[in-house]
Write a protein that holds these residues in place. Structure first.
Motif, PDB file in Angstrom:
ATOM      1  N   PHE A  37       2.181  -4.367 -55.008  1.00 25.31           N
ATOM      2  CA  PHE A  37       1.543  -3.024 -55.670  1.00 25.31           C
ATOM      3  C   PHE A  37       2.076  -3.051 -56.905  1.00 25.31           C
ATOM      4  O   PHE A  37       3.096  -2.815 -57.445  1.00 25.31           O
ATOM      5  CB  PHE A  37       2.003  -1.992 -54.655  1.00 25.31           C
ATOM      6  N   LEU A 160      -7.220  -3.945 -53.446  1.00 23.14           N
ATOM      7  CA  LEU A 160      -7.468  -2.295 -53.691  1.00 23.14           C
ATOM      8  C   LEU A 160      -6.990  -1.828 -55.121  1.00 23.14           C
ATOM      9  O   LEU A 160      -5.954  -2.029 -55.354  1.00 23.14           O
ATOM     10  CB  LEU A 160      -6.535  -1.614 -52.549  1.00 23.14           C
ATOM     11  N   LEU A 162      -7.096   1.658 -57.631  1.00 20.67           N
ATOM     12  CA  LEU A 162      -6.904   2.927 -57.493  1.00 20.67           C
ATOM     13  C   LEU A 162      -6.705   3.361 -58.939  1.00 20.67           C
ATOM     14  O   LEU A 162      -5.892   3.316 -59.775  1.00 20.67           O
ATOM     15  CB  LEU A 162      -5.516   3.231 -56.868  1.00 20.67           C
ATOM     16  N   CYS A 185      -0.395   0.316 -47.034  1.00 20.41           N
ATOM     17  CA  CYS A 185      -0.397  -1.033 -47.703  1.00 20.41           C
ATOM     18  C   CYS A 185       0.626  -1.970 -47.297  1.00 20.41           C
ATOM     19  O   CYS A 185       0.569  -3.230 -47.263  1.00 20.41           O
ATOM     20  CB  CYS A 185      -0.016  -0.691 -49.370  1.00 20.41           C
ATOM     21  N   VAL A 190      -1.405  -5.150 -47.935  1.00 25.48           N
ATOM     22  CA  VAL A 190      -2.634  -4.923 -49.018  1.00 25.48           C
ATOM     23  C   VAL A 190      -2.024  -5.245 -50.536  1.00 25.48           C
ATOM     24  O   VAL A 190      -1.032  -4.848 -51.209  1.00 25.48           O
ATOM     25  CB  VAL A 190      -3.035  -3.428 -49.084  1.00 25.48           C
ATOM     26  N   ALA A 192      -2.492  -4.184 -54.338  1.00 27.87           N
ATOM     27  CA  ALA A 192      -3.081  -2.790 -54.957  1.00 27.87           C
ATOM     28  C   ALA A 192      -2.838  -3.012 -56.411  1.00 27.87           C
ATOM     29  O   ALA A 192      -1.357  -3.355 -56.953  1.00 27.87           O
ATOM     30  CB  ALA A 192      -2.268  -1.757 -54.113  1.00 27.87           C
ATOM     31  N   MET A 194      -3.113   0.162 -59.357  1.00 24.83           N
ATOM     32  CA  MET A 194      -3.409   1.391 -59.563  1.00 24.83           C
ATOM     33  C   MET A 194      -3.025   2.083 -60.952  1.00 24.83           C
ATOM     34  O   MET A 194      -1.895   1.541 -61.657  1.00 24.83           O
ATOM     35  CB  MET A 194      -2.363   2.394 -58.645  1.00 24.83           C
TER      36      MET A 194
END
Length: 276
Positions: A37, A160, A162, A185, A190, A192, A194
């Motif tokens: 992430f 993903l 964001l 997540c 996931v 990600a 962001m």
């Protein structure tokens, strides 16, 4: 180890109305592993959303490229789903119908019962089973954003994306959705990326925080590893010994960028007050 997602020395220029060119991003390079992430942080105008749009395939880079699992990204695709700040729900369709429309469009190879199971599972995942047959106008802002997240995840994307997904929400709703997103997540591994202006949000959710310098010619100024154990809970994160040193580093970087921006701006001439 090969990167799952690679941002490979991206440059981005825009043509201005007067014929000049504005170079927004300068040789931005980042390697992201599967399940990471990553948050992009920086002042307005530093190219965070532009970079996210390039990863999504919504904009093209002037040079460099995006590589996902060894293949170059050249266009938008369901392997990279974007959750925007404005929800992007069809107002004439219910929660269930909004997600069905996306799933039926992308997962055509699955049977109808399989697709319906996926829709129902993701509605339950974000806690909206009781609101499945409501229309967007009947939902709060936080509920609409949960629909947008459920719709994106239901398509089983590899990444993903964001774009300030909680920026328009009140503090209590934002905190609840951050916890939900973090849990989803972690449970589903996931990957990600962001965009956020919120330092505390970045530290809570991220494995790494990527800080961009001011534009034009924005580049990666600093990358912070957030080595706070998962699963995370807000109070435990705030009380972790690394939290405030990391937060101070981010705020110090942003303040330095703010000072450099002021120094680059030409002084403005004072305007004489209007006398009635």
């Amino acid at each position: 180890m090969a990167a799952f997602l690679e941002i490979d020395h991206i440059d981005k220029e825009f043509r201005l109305p007067n014929g000049d060119r504005y170079r927004a991003l300068n040789t931005v390079a980042l390697r992201i592993q599967q399940g990471e992430f990553i948050s992009l942080v920086g002042h307005s105008g530093c190219g965070k959303s532009t970079l996210l749009n390039i990863v999504a395939g919504l904009e093209s880079a002037s040079s460099g490229g995006i590589i996902l699992e060894g293949r170059q990204v050249t266009a938008p695709g369901p392997d990279r789903m974007v959750v925007f700040q404005n929800y992007s729900l069809l107002p004439w369709k219910t929660v269930h119908q909004n997600i069905v429309l996306a799933v039926d469009s992308v997962l055509k190879h699955l049977s109808r019962p399989e697709r319906r199971d996926i829709v129902d599972h993701h509605i339950r995942m974000v806690g909206l089973s009781q609101a499945a047959h409501k229309y967007p106008k009947e939902l709060s802002g936080g509920m609409k954003q949960r629909v947008a997240i459920a719709r994106a995840l239901a398509l089983r994307p590899k990444v993903l994306l964001l774009d300030e997904p909680f920026g328009a929400l009140d503090a209590l709703t934002r905190g609840h959705l951050q916890e939900q997103l973090m849990s989803i997540c972690e449970e589903n591994q996931v990957t990600a990326l962001m965009v956020t202006h919120d330092v505390d949000e970045a530290l809570l959710l991220s494995d790494r925080v990527v800080m961009l310098t001011n534009g034009p010619d924005a580049e990666i100024g600093k990358v912070l590893s957030v080595n706070i154990p998962r699963p995370r809970h807000r109070l435990e994160v705030v009380n972790h010994p690394d939290y405030y040193p990391l937060r101070h580093t981010m705020i110090d970087f942003l303040n330095q960028q703010k000072r450099s921006l002021r120094q680059r701006r030409p002084p403005t001439r004072p305007v004489a007050p209007q006398v009635a």
